[in-house]
Design a protein around this motif. Structure first.
Motif, short mmCIF file in Angstrom:
data_model
loop_
_atom_site.label_atom_id
_atom_site.label_comp_id
_atom_site.label_asym_id
_atom_site.label_seq_id
_atom_site.Cartn_x
_atom_site.Cartn_y
_atom_site.Cartn_z
N HIS A 447 0.83 -1.21 0.00
CA HIS A 447 0.00 0.00 0.00
C HIS A 447 0.86 1.26 0.00
N LYS A 448 1.88 1.29 0.84
CA LYS A 448 2.73 2.48 0.88
C LYS A 448 3.58 2.59 -0.38
N MET A 449 3.99 1.46 -0.94
CA MET A 449 4.70 1.49 -2.22
C MET A 449 3.87 2.16 -3.30
N LEU A 450 2.60 1.76 -3.39
CA LEU A 450 1.73 2.32 -4.41
C LEU A 450 1.55 3.82 -4.22
N LEU A 451 1.32 4.24 -2.97
CA LEU A 451 1.18 5.67 -2.72
C LEU A 451 2.44 6.43 -3.09
N ARG A 452 3.59 5.83 -2.79
CA ARG A 452 4.86 6.51 -3.05
C ARG A 452 5.12 6.65 -4.55
N ILE A 453 4.93 5.58 -5.30
CA ILE A 453 5.25 5.64 -6.73
C ILE A 453 4.20 6.45 -7.49
N ILE A 454 2.92 6.33 -7.12
CA ILE A 454 1.89 7.12 -7.80
C ILE A 454 2.10 8.60 -7.52
N GLY A 455 2.38 8.94 -6.26
CA GLY A 455 2.63 10.34 -5.93
C GLY A 455 3.85 10.89 -6.65
N ALA A 456 4.92 10.08 -6.72
CA ALA A 456 6.13 10.53 -7.41
C ALA A 456 5.88 10.72 -8.90
N LEU A 457 5.14 9.81 -9.52
CA LEU A 457 4.83 9.95 -10.94
C LEU A 457 4.01 11.20 -11.22
N VAL A 458 2.98 11.43 -10.40
CA VAL A 458 2.13 12.61 -10.60
C VAL A 458 2.94 13.89 -10.38
N GLY A 459 3.69 13.94 -9.27
CA GLY A 459 4.47 15.14 -8.97
C GLY A 459 5.54 15.42 -10.01
N ALA A 460 6.26 14.38 -10.44
CA ALA A 460 7.30 14.56 -11.45
C ALA A 460 6.69 14.99 -12.79
N SER A 461 5.55 14.43 -13.13
CA SER A 461 4.88 14.82 -14.39
C SER A 461 4.48 16.29 -14.35
#
Length: 736
Positions: A447-461
């Protein structure tokens, strides 16, 4: 009201409807809905970002993104938790920076000494994060030392992390490496990070002190919402829709309200002294459960009683919401709910205890609102809480803590080798990921992995989009502030949500501002966002593979431990002997009931991430999966057990003997939940309810409890569904 059940049927086991099942998109949409205080918290975060950027760009503060990262990473949803978290975590980071300086002074020139010490610190981080009561702080402390010490391997490049300037343009930037040796550049970097953290902590404390959300507001709103939901149910004609909010509040229990009370008591010490708030939380939580249980049993002749209940609940809610204006109305209301319950329900031993309990709960709530002092009302004061220890009782006995340490150390070692083998320092976020997403269970970790990678992808985009589309047209700080406002609002809104999504908001802010805020002016460097996402992906893959390969712990196993505790507490509540049967409330009994509610809440919290586990890890094969239906069934057993304890006259020897047998059976049931063995013996060992011709209320509620236990066994134990039926009780005979 509804027509009620057939007179020859026992009540069905209540099934709570919190609004129906939702898919992933529906759940996300529900998480994004407004909640009390959410907009305020989002605007506070936006204010902190605007102030930080204005200060940083005006005074040309290097590593400006750290100021914003602090605001998102350490902020909570109320002023009290914000301040305490900031002070504790900020102090930990500053102490970790100073310890890093000492550590590097002793080992900077000795890689053969530094690397084993870093491995030992990683093991300490994994062990203390699980075995210590302040585990997250120890995890941050050791992680910070290890992460900062990793820069010693790229010492020559450290001098380019901090920039000075000799003029008023971006072309006048001079890095540390131009005038300082590498060792001094690293010392300069560490000291500067410490100073920036002090600035960020000060900004966070001041803004939350001036505009933070008072948890007392959340507590009052939660209590008022439950009373209004009860009043709406009593006044409504469409019962299925009106009872749904009560089902939702019943599932939530009182854990969230108690957390808000404990936080509010730090700002308002009188709450803790009078203890009225705690008694109110416990009573309203029980009131909601009783109403949910009573709903399918209501008959047309109960309309007068339920209307009186709704009127009393509405007056209590109004007095809580606006004490000065509406207190007189509550004080003038002298309707005796117990008398109405006796008049309409006394011939029915099934419904009368529920009506009496409902009236008693509202009487307690009214008394606590009018006289918010438990001692003046005659309630026994609670015993002081035991002293808090730094380590858990089983810190050096539970092998799971050492196993967690080995898992984290192995993940960090693998990621460290990857970063050094590829000579790609930008992906060091994989090491950070190992510390932050390695949790106790596989489901929570995923769960925390998903939040971390999704947040990083959205923020970096968003960051790369800002650089490509907006950055070429920016000429001053005002335009930069206007550009970051939309992303800040999105990240702040998600961060101010529940624990299910809050961490994604932190990652959006981190990735976005680390991409956009580089240096003192416009930037065209998009590598930071790319490298961060790549590092997180590598870290996620490594952590997942290690978590499912070495001593995997399922969220279901954790949920079973909490469910075992809840089941044993049910047995303890069944044999609890009240010292004064005539008293409205007994503190010891209320504490036991609250502990049961906490155990049920822990079970629900544990299974939330069960769908994220692809594999089953050592679960007993004879035990059905723990799900919401199973938890609700066991939670609702607390109602008949509470009624059996509160029914007058006091229990005789036959009743006490049967209660002791049931207590032993609950212990046997808890053992089955734990290991899944000998499930078929549970039905055989379930004691038969006694015949009590002189005590019809207890007789019928023992049979209700027995019927519900049989239904639960038929649902949980394979092959018992056809053996759990029993003859229905003739309620007409009991009434006679």
């Amino acid at each position: 009201m509804s027509a009620g059940p057939s007179p020859r049927e026992l009540p069905p086991l209540p099934q709570m409807d919190g609004g129906g099942r939702q898919g992933s998109f529906g759940a996300f949409r529900a998480e994004m809905l407004p909640t009390p205080g959410r907009l305020r918290n989002t605007l506070v975060l936006l204010t902190q970002v605007i102030i930080a950027i204005t200060i940083g760009e005006t005074f040309r503060i290097p590593m400006l993104s750290i100021l914003i990262i602090i605001s998102f990473f350490l902020s909570g949803n109320d002023a009290v938790s914000n301040t305490s978290t900031v002070l504790m975590a900020g102090t930990t980071i500053i102490a970790g920076t100073l310890l890093t300086i000492v550590f590097l002074m002793l080992s900077l020139s000795e890689p053969g000494l530094r690397l084993p010490c870093m491995l030992m610190l990683t093991l300490c981080a994994g062990f203390m994060s699980q075995a210590a009561t302040l585990g997250p702080l120890f995890n941050i402390l050791f992680f910070w030392i290890v992460y900062m010490a990793m820069n010693a391997d790229i010492l020559d490049a450290v001098g380019y992390s901090l920039d000075g300037f000799v003029g008023n343009t971006t072309d006048s930037i001079v890095p540390d490496a131009a005038f300082l040796p590498p060792e001094e550049s690293m010392l300069h970097l560490l000291l500067w990070i410490c100073f920036v953290f002090l600035i960020g902590i000060t900004l966070l404390v001041v803004t939350n002190k001036l505009a933070g959300h008072d948890p007392l507001v959340a507590l009052r709103n939660g209590l008022v919402a439950r009373l209004n939901a009860l009043a709406d149910f009593c006044e409504a004609q469409n019962i299925p829709n009106a009872v749904r909010p009560l089902h939702r509040f019943a599932q939530q229990g009182g854990v969230g309200l108690r957390r808000a009370h404990d936080l509010a008591s730090r700002l308002h010490p009188d709450l803790l002294e009078r203890r009225a708030g705690i008694a109110m939380i416990r009573t309203i939580t029980r009131l909601v459960l009783i109403t949910v249980y009573l709903q399918p049993l209501l008959e047309e002749r109960d309309d007068a009683f339920m209307r009186a209940v709704g009127r009393k609940a509405r007056l209590c809610a109004a007095a809580l919401e606006n004490r000065r204006r509406d207190l007189q109305g509550l004080e003038a209301d002298d309707i005796d709910l117990s008398a109405i319950a006796r008049e309409t329900m006394h011939t029915d031993p099934l419904r009368f205890p529920l009506g009496t309990e409902l009236a008693r709960a509202l009487t307690i709530i009214r008394s606590l609102i009018l006289v918010p002092d438990t001692e003046k009302l005659g309630f026994v004061p609670e015993a002081p809480a035991p002293a808090r220890t730094y380590l858990k009782p089983d810190a050096f006995k539970n092998p799971a803590y050492a196993q967690a340490a080995v898992r984290i150390a192995l993940c960090v070692a693998i990621c460290y080798v990857i970063t050094r083998a590829t000579s790609w320092p930008g992906i060091q976020t994989c090491v950070v990921t190992c510390f932050l997403v390695s949790l106790e269970t596989v489901g929570d970790t995923v769960h925390k992995m998903l939040l971390r990678i999704i947040g990083a992808l959205v923020g970096a985009s968003f960051g790369i989009g800002t650089i490509l589309l907006l950055m070429p047209y920016m000429t001053d700080c005002t335009e930069l502030l206007l550009a970051v406002v939309p992303v800040t609002l999105l990240a702040g809104w998600i961060k101010s949500g529940s624990d299910r999504i809050a961490y994604a908001g932190v990652q959006i802010a981190l990735a976005y501002f680390m991409t956009v805020l580089q240096g003192y002016g416009p930037t065209l460097d998009m590598e930071t966002g790319r490298d961060r996402v790549v590092g997180i992906l590598i870290g996620n893959i490594v952590v997942y593979l290690v978590s499912v390969s070495l001593w995997p712990v399922s969220v279901t196993a954790t949920a079973r431990r909490h469910l075992v505790n809840a089941t044993r507490l049910l047995g303890s509540l069944l044999i609890y002997r009240r010292k004064d049967p005539e008293s409205l409330l007994e503190t010891g009994q209320e504490i036991e009931r609250e502990n049961f509610g906490k155990a049920i809440a822990a079970v629900r919290s544990s299974i939330a991430n069960a769908p994220l586990e692809v594999f089953r890890f050592g679960d007993p094969h004879e035990v059905r999966e723990i799900d919401e239906r199973m938890i609700t069934a066991i939670q609702m057993l607390a109602v008949p057990i509470a009624l059996l304890a509160d029914i007058n006259p006091p229990a005789d020897d036959i009743v006490r003997t049967h209660e002791e047998k049931l207590k032993n059976w609950f212990d046997e049931f808890a053992l089955w939940v734990s290991d899944g063995e000998n499930g078929r013996d549970l039905l055989r060992d379930l004691p038969q309810p006694p015949d009590l011709p002189s005590d019809p209320q207890r007789e019928i509620w023992f049979r209700v409890l027995d019927q519900h236990l049989r239904l639960i066994l038929g649902d949980l134990v394979p092959g018992l569904a056809s053996q759990t039926s029993m003859p229905t009780l003739n309620i007409h005979k009991a009434r006679a």
